[in-house]
Motif scaffolding. Sequence first.
Motif, PDB file in Angstrom:
ATOM      1  N   GLU A  28       0.694  -1.230  -0.089  1.00 50.62           N
ATOM      2  CA  GLU A  28       0.300   0.017   0.011  1.00 50.62           C
ATOM      3  C   GLU A  28       0.849   1.357   0.021  1.00 50.62           C
ATOM      4  O   GLU A  28       2.058   1.316   0.289  1.00 50.62           O
ATOM      5  N   GLU A  29       0.334   2.226  -0.382  1.00 55.11           N
ATOM      6  CA  GLU A  29       0.988   3.494  -0.356  1.00 55.11           C
ATOM      7  C   GLU A  29       1.373   4.008   0.708  1.00 55.11           C
ATOM      8  O   GLU A  29       2.424   4.859   1.104  1.00 55.11           O
ATOM      9  N   GLN A  30       0.766   3.893   1.731  1.00 53.17           N
ATOM     10  CA  GLN A  30       0.636   4.402   3.123  1.00 53.17           C
ATOM     11  C   GLN A  30       0.274   2.973   4.138  1.00 53.17           C
ATOM     12  O   GLN A  30      -0.626   2.834   4.655  1.00 53.17           O
ATOM     13  N   PRO A  31       1.098   2.082   4.079  1.00 56.04           N
ATOM     14  CA  PRO A  31       0.961   0.674   5.210  1.00 56.04           C
ATOM     15  C   PRO A  31       0.834   1.119   6.436  1.00 56.04           C
ATOM     16  O   PRO A  31       1.808   1.482   7.335  1.00 56.04           O
ATOM     17  N   THR A  32      -0.179   1.002   7.113  1.00 55.60           N
ATOM     18  CA  THR A  32      -0.310   1.103   8.697  1.00 55.60           C
ATOM     19  C   THR A  32      -1.285   0.155   9.124  1.00 55.60           C
ATOM     20  O   THR A  32      -2.070  -0.658   8.662  1.00 55.60           O
ATOM     21  N   SER A  33      -1.442  -0.052  10.424  1.00 58.50           N
ATOM     22  CA  SER A  33      -1.968  -1.064  11.295  1.00 58.50           C
ATOM     23  C   SER A  33      -3.643  -0.768  11.076  1.00 58.50           C
ATOM     24  O   SER A  33      -4.098  -1.581  11.179  1.00 58.50           O
ATOM     25  N   ARG A  34      -3.861   0.474  10.741  1.00 62.31           N
ATOM     26  CA  ARG A  34      -5.350   0.876  10.613  1.00 62.31           C
ATOM     27  C   ARG A  34      -6.031   0.530   9.405  1.00 62.31           C
ATOM     28  O   ARG A  34      -6.943   0.994   8.726  1.00 62.31           O
ATOM     29  N   SER A  35      -5.096  -0.088   8.433  1.00 60.15           N
ATOM     30  CA  SER A  35      -5.379  -0.258   7.017  1.00 60.15           C
ATOM     31  C   SER A  35      -6.759  -1.106   6.703  1.00 60.15           C
ATOM     32  O   SER A  35      -6.830  -2.143   7.559  1.00 60.15           O
ATOM     33  N   MET A  36      -7.653  -0.817   6.224  1.00 55.01           N
ATOM     34  CA  MET A  36      -8.981  -1.403   5.859  1.00 55.01           C
ATOM     35  C   MET A  36      -8.770  -2.690   5.043  1.00 55.01           C
ATOM     36  O   MET A  36      -9.319  -3.679   5.648  1.00 55.01           O
ATOM     37  N   LEU A  37      -7.944  -2.731   4.263  1.00 50.85           N
ATOM     38  CA  LEU A  37      -7.401  -3.769   3.492  1.00 50.85           C
ATOM     39  C   LEU A  37      -6.903  -4.796   4.291  1.00 50.85           C
ATOM     40  O   LEU A  37      -7.084  -6.196   4.216  1.00 50.85           O
ATOM     41  N   LYS A  38      -5.933  -4.264   5.240  1.00 49.81           N
ATOM     42  CA  LYS A  38      -5.385  -5.264   5.860  1.00 49.81           C
ATOM     43  C   LYS A  38      -6.001  -6.109   6.970  1.00 49.81           C
ATOM     44  O   LYS A  38      -6.136  -7.406   7.252  1.00 49.81           O
ATOM     45  N   LYS A  39      -7.105  -5.217   7.508  1.00 46.97           N
ATOM     46  CA  LYS A  39      -8.088  -5.698   8.595  1.00 46.97           C
ATOM     47  C   LYS A  39      -9.254  -6.917   7.704  1.00 46.97           C
ATOM     48  O   LYS A  39      -9.301  -7.985   8.155  1.00 46.97           O
ATOM     49  N   ALA A  40      -9.464  -6.366   6.417  1.00 46.05           N
ATOM     50  CA  ALA A  40     -10.226  -7.499   5.904  1.00 46.05           C
ATOM     51  C   ALA A  40      -9.592  -8.779   5.632  1.00 46.05           C
ATOM     52  O   ALA A  40     -10.152  -9.817   5.559  1.00 46.05           O
TER      53      ALA A  40
END
Length: 215
Positions: A28-40
């Motif tokens: 992702e352009e800005q990989p964060t722990s709050r990423s919607m895609l990561k959570k999904a």
Amino acid sequence: MSLIKKTKVQKNRTSVYEKKKTSVLLVEEQPTSRSMLKKALNDFDYYITRHISFDEKLISEVELYNPDILILSTELLNDTTLKELAEINQLLPLPIVIFAEHDSPTVIQTAIRAGVSAYVVHEVLPQRIKSVISVAIERFKEIQSLRNELKQAKTQLESRKLIERAKGLLMEQKQISENQAFDALRKMAMNQGNSLAAVAKNIIDVCEVLSTSRV
């Protein structure tokens, strides 16, 4: 059982369990722990091997972590990333899914040629992510199967050409019929434990060397 041993057993079980999951390299352009895609992805029980930005060299990450699928989320793919995806498709092919915010027919066409299995434009509902990934994996398998069939067909064609050429050389040198030349090839292949194509290539190579040495 001691607490330390219990912890080790739990870690080992977790490691084995994670290996059974479909592993994902998420970009992702800005990989964060709050990423919607990561959570999904986590909610659907995918195992995220790495969550990185586009600053990383993708092919190195794929080679190092060997994920089952590569997922990229961006506004619009740039030329550098497209070239990296094409390189991955050639050297380390795997299903590739793109989630992009903007549409560009040219970029989509280039992405598909680079080996992208699914290109999804605009925001994707979390509940659709699993179906998108499943379709991408099946499409990748189908394309790989077609590639393998094409490669096999090319190999068979090249083998037939070698065998025909070798038969011609044997017929010319030994003054024998086509059937006798083929029988000779088959007998050599059985004695040497090689394929007909391999024996044919050896005959062609030897004849070429002899022809060159006479000159």
